[in-house]
Scaffold this active site. Structure first.
Site, PDB file in Angstrom:
ATOM      1  N   SER A  22      -9.179   8.181   3.422  1.00  0.00           N
ATOM      2  CA  SER A  22      -9.377   6.743   3.620  1.00  0.00           C
ATOM      3  C   SER A  22      -8.828   6.325   4.987  1.00  0.00           C
ATOM      4  CB  SER A  22      -8.639   5.979   2.505  1.00  0.00           C
ATOM      5  OG  SER A  22      -8.746   4.586   2.681  1.00  0.00           O
ATOM      6  N   SER A  64       4.855   3.118  11.660  1.00  0.00           N
ATOM      7  CA  SER A  64       4.300   1.755  11.672  1.00  0.00           C
ATOM      8  C   SER A  64       5.158   0.934  12.624  1.00  0.00           C
ATOM      9  CB  SER A  64       4.402   1.158  10.264  1.00  0.00           C
ATOM     10  OG  SER A  64       4.124  -0.235  10.283  1.00  0.00           O
ATOM     11  N   TYR A 118       8.912  -1.160   2.332  1.00  0.00           N
ATOM     12  CA  TYR A 118       8.056  -0.489   3.318  1.00  0.00           C
ATOM     13  C   TYR A 118       8.823  -0.254   4.624  1.00  0.00           C
ATOM     14  CZ  TYR A 118       3.809   0.528   6.024  1.00  0.00           C
ATOM     15  OH  TYR A 118       2.858   1.126   6.821  1.00  0.00           O
ATOM     16  N   LYS A 152       9.640   3.365   6.359  1.00  0.00           N
ATOM     17  CA  LYS A 152       9.114   3.689   7.694  1.00  0.00           C
ATOM     18  C   LYS A 152      10.244   3.806   8.730  1.00  0.00           C
ATOM     19  CE  LYS A 152       4.637   4.018   6.858  1.00  0.00           C
ATOM     20  NZ  LYS A 152       3.889   5.272   7.048  1.00  0.00           N
ATOM     21  N   THR A 205      -8.076  -1.490   6.957  1.00  0.00           N
ATOM     22  CA  THR A 205      -8.347  -0.384   6.025  1.00  0.00           C
ATOM     23  C   THR A 205      -8.118  -0.947   4.612  1.00  0.00           C
ATOM     24  OG1 THR A 205      -6.074   0.397   5.763  1.00  0.00           O
ATOM     25  CG2 THR A 205      -7.282   1.255   7.676  1.00  0.00           C
TER      26      THR A 205
HETATM   27  N1  NAP Z   1      -3.405  -0.211   7.666  1.00  0.00           N
HETATM   28  C1  NAP Z   1      -2.347  -0.660   8.356  1.00  0.00           C
HETATM   29  O1  NAP Z   1      -2.274  -1.851   8.708  1.00  0.00           O
HETATM   30  C2  NAP Z   1      -1.243   0.283   8.768  1.00  0.00           C
HETATM   31  C3  NAP Z   1      -0.372  -0.136   9.782  1.00  0.00           C
HETATM   32  C4  NAP Z   1       0.657   0.712  10.177  1.00  0.00           C
HETATM   33  C5  NAP Z   1       0.818   1.942   9.581  1.00  0.00           C
HETATM   34  N2  NAP Z   1      -0.029   2.338   8.582  1.00  0.00           N
HETATM   35  C6  NAP Z   1       0.183   3.649   7.988  1.00  0.00           C
HETATM   36  O2  NAP Z   1      -0.951   4.428   8.210  1.00  0.00           O
HETATM   37  C7  NAP Z   1      -1.099   5.381   7.156  1.00  0.00           C
HETATM   38  C8  NAP Z   1      -2.527   5.309   6.612  1.00  0.00           C
HETATM   39  O3  NAP Z   1      -2.748   4.010   6.098  1.00  0.00           O
HETATM   40  P1  NAP Z   1      -4.221   3.407   5.919  1.00  0.00           P
HETATM   41  O4  NAP Z   1      -4.189   2.059   6.484  1.00  0.00           O
HETATM   42  O5  NAP Z   1      -5.252   4.346   6.381  1.00  0.00           O
HETATM   43  O6  NAP Z   1      -4.229   3.245   4.322  1.00  0.00           O
HETATM   44  P2  NAP Z   1      -5.311   3.665   3.219  1.00  0.00           P
HETATM   45  O7  NAP Z   1      -6.684   3.384   3.690  1.00  0.00           O
HETATM   46  O8  NAP Z   1      -4.841   3.031   1.958  1.00  0.00           O
HETATM   47  O9  NAP Z   1      -5.140   5.234   3.133  1.00  0.00           O
HETATM   48  C9  NAP Z   1      -3.953   5.810   2.641  1.00  0.00           C
HETATM   49  C10 NAP Z   1      -4.172   7.300   2.476  1.00  0.00           C
HETATM   50  O10 NAP Z   1      -2.948   7.840   1.965  1.00  0.00           O
HETATM   51  C11 NAP Z   1      -3.260   8.675   0.881  1.00  0.00           C
HETATM   52  N3  NAP Z   1      -2.181   8.738  -0.089  1.00  0.00           N
HETATM   53  C12 NAP Z   1      -1.541   7.731  -0.722  1.00  0.00           C
HETATM   54  N4  NAP Z   1      -0.612   8.213  -1.560  1.00  0.00           N
HETATM   55  C13 NAP Z   1      -0.670   9.564  -1.442  1.00  0.00           C
HETATM   56  C14 NAP Z   1       0.033  10.634  -2.032  1.00  0.00           C
HETATM   57  N5  NAP Z   1       0.996  10.435  -2.954  1.00  0.00           N
HETATM   58  N6  NAP Z   1      -0.270  11.908  -1.660  1.00  0.00           N
HETATM   59  C15 NAP Z   1      -1.239  12.128  -0.759  1.00  0.00           C
HETATM   60  N7  NAP Z   1      -1.967  11.171  -0.170  1.00  0.00           N
HETATM   61  C16 NAP Z   1      -1.674   9.899  -0.509  1.00  0.00           C
HETATM   62  C17 NAP Z   1      -4.531   8.116   0.273  1.00  0.00           C
HETATM   63  O11 NAP Z   1      -5.191   9.209  -0.331  1.00  0.00           O
HETATM   64  P3  NAP Z   1      -5.815   9.177  -1.804  1.00  0.00           P
HETATM   65  O12 NAP Z   1      -6.430   7.830  -1.971  1.00  0.00           O
HETATM   66  O13 NAP Z   1      -6.790  10.302  -1.813  1.00  0.00           O
HETATM   67  O14 NAP Z   1      -4.654   9.382  -2.692  1.00  0.00           O
HETATM   68  C18 NAP Z   1      -5.280   7.631   1.495  1.00  0.00           C
HETATM   69  O15 NAP Z   1      -6.068   8.664   2.031  1.00  0.00           O
HETATM   70  C19 NAP Z   1      -0.015   5.053   6.139  1.00  0.00           C
HETATM   71  O16 NAP Z   1       1.078   5.908   6.335  1.00  0.00           O
HETATM   72  C20 NAP Z   1       0.369   3.638   6.479  1.00  0.00           C
HETATM   73  O17 NAP Z   1       1.695   3.341   6.101  1.00  0.00           O
HETATM   74  C21 NAP Z   1      -1.058   1.526   8.171  1.00  0.00           C
END
Ligand code: NAP
Length: 255
Positions: A17, A136, A149, A153, A184
């Site tokens: 994702s 993050s 969170y 982080k 996302t």
């Molecule tokens: N979106 C934002 O605004 C943002 C900003 C800063 C940092 N981040 C960081 O970026 C990273 C990705 O976030 P995203 O926005 O792409 O979120 P997302 O679309 O919700 O994707 C999260 C991913 O993490 C996986 N995941 C969750 N729990 C897991 C587990 N226990 N074991 C293995 N995989 C797991 C999910 O896989 P499954 O669904 O297959 O379990 C999914 O592929 C995260 O670390 C998040 O904290 C996001």
């Protein structure tokens, strides 16, 4: 010109994702042999044709991680880049975050990420590779309703910055990536359904732009990559004038 990762073995966790998926696809387009890891079988299967291989990994399962690591090392002999991306959000005030919820966020975002890093570090060191930690901007400063969170982080950032000292002289680098808000399913998955209402006029970065920043930071072996000019300016403000930034956050009701 995007960087080339021809024939590099790149593992991306949370690749089913959002940022992880976009990053896996970008590394594959840059010539890497990408191992995409995630839990969701349907989304893993959909990604499989576009990467070298797609494997199941729940980062909170020690047994699952041992099987995953053995499978990757057996198949490729080593890893050049690990993008430690799997993560979950939680956006509630401290008094609405019970200990179980805090522990869940820590298990995935801190202990899970550290476990995956530890599993692949011997191989990354042997190959003078790159550990890419997707933290993050919330790993660099506090945000309202982000206690769990931010704790996870900040913990990941601290662990990574200390690790960099321990790896000195090995040729293996640690890159800490701090994305701002990215469009996302992340906020929706965390049950935060009013993100857009709470941030009128704010346009989150796309996952593809975040992924491009992650590839650039990996190629440059940057220490820290805060992925937008606005986020970099706010981070600088948090260092030189933390009180002013907190006042802005209170005024806006957010970061
Ligand atoms: N979106 C934002 O605004 C943002 C900003 C800063 C940092 N981040 C960081 O970026 C990273 C990705 O976030 P995203 O926005 O792409 O979120 P997302 O679309 O919700 O994707 C999260 C991913 O993490 C996986 N995941 C969750 N729990 C897991 C587990 N226990 N074991 C293995 N995989 C797991 C999910 O896989 P499954 O669904 O297959 O379990 C999914 O592929 C995260 O670390 C998040 O904290 C996001």
């Amino acid at each position: 010109m995007p960087p080339s990762f021809k024939d590099r073995v790149v593992v991306v966790t949370g690749a089913t994702s959002g940022i992880g998926r976009a990053t896996a696809l970008r590394f594959a387009a840059a010539g890497a042999r990408v191992v995409a890891a995630g839990r969701d079988q349907r989304r893993l299967a959909a990604l499989a044709p576009d990467v070298d291989c797609a494997l199941t990994l729940d980062v909170t399962s020690a047994e699952g991680l041992a099987i995953f690591t053995a499978a990757v090392l057996d198949r490729y002999g080593g890893v050049d880049v690990l993008v430690n991306n799997a993560g979950v959000g939680l956006f509630k005030s401290w008094d609405n975050t019970d200990e179980a919820a805090l522990r869940r966020v820590m298990e995935v975002n801190l202990f899970g990420a550290v476990a995956v890093a530890r599993a692949f570090l011997p191989s990354l060191i042997a190959r003078k590779g790159v550990l890419v930690q997707i933290a993050s901007v919330a790993g660099k400063r506090g945000y309202p309703k982000h206690t769990a969170y931010c704790a996870a982080k900040h913990g990941l950032v601290g662990w990574s910055e200390a690790l960099r000292h321990d790896l000195r002289g090995t040729g293996c680098d640690v890159v800490v990536v701090c994305p701002p808000a990215v469009r996302t399913p992340f906020f929706e998955n965390a049950g935060y359904l009013t993100f857009d209402e709470d941030h009128p006029g704010f346009v989150p970065m796309t996952a593809d732009i975040a992924a491009a920043g992650i590839l650039d930071a990996t190629a440059a072996r940057s220490r820290t990559a805060v992925l937008s000019p606005r986020a970099r300016a706010l981070y600088a403000l948090s260092v030189v004038a933390p009180g002013a930034l907190e006042a802005i956050q209170r005024w806006k009701g957010r970061g």
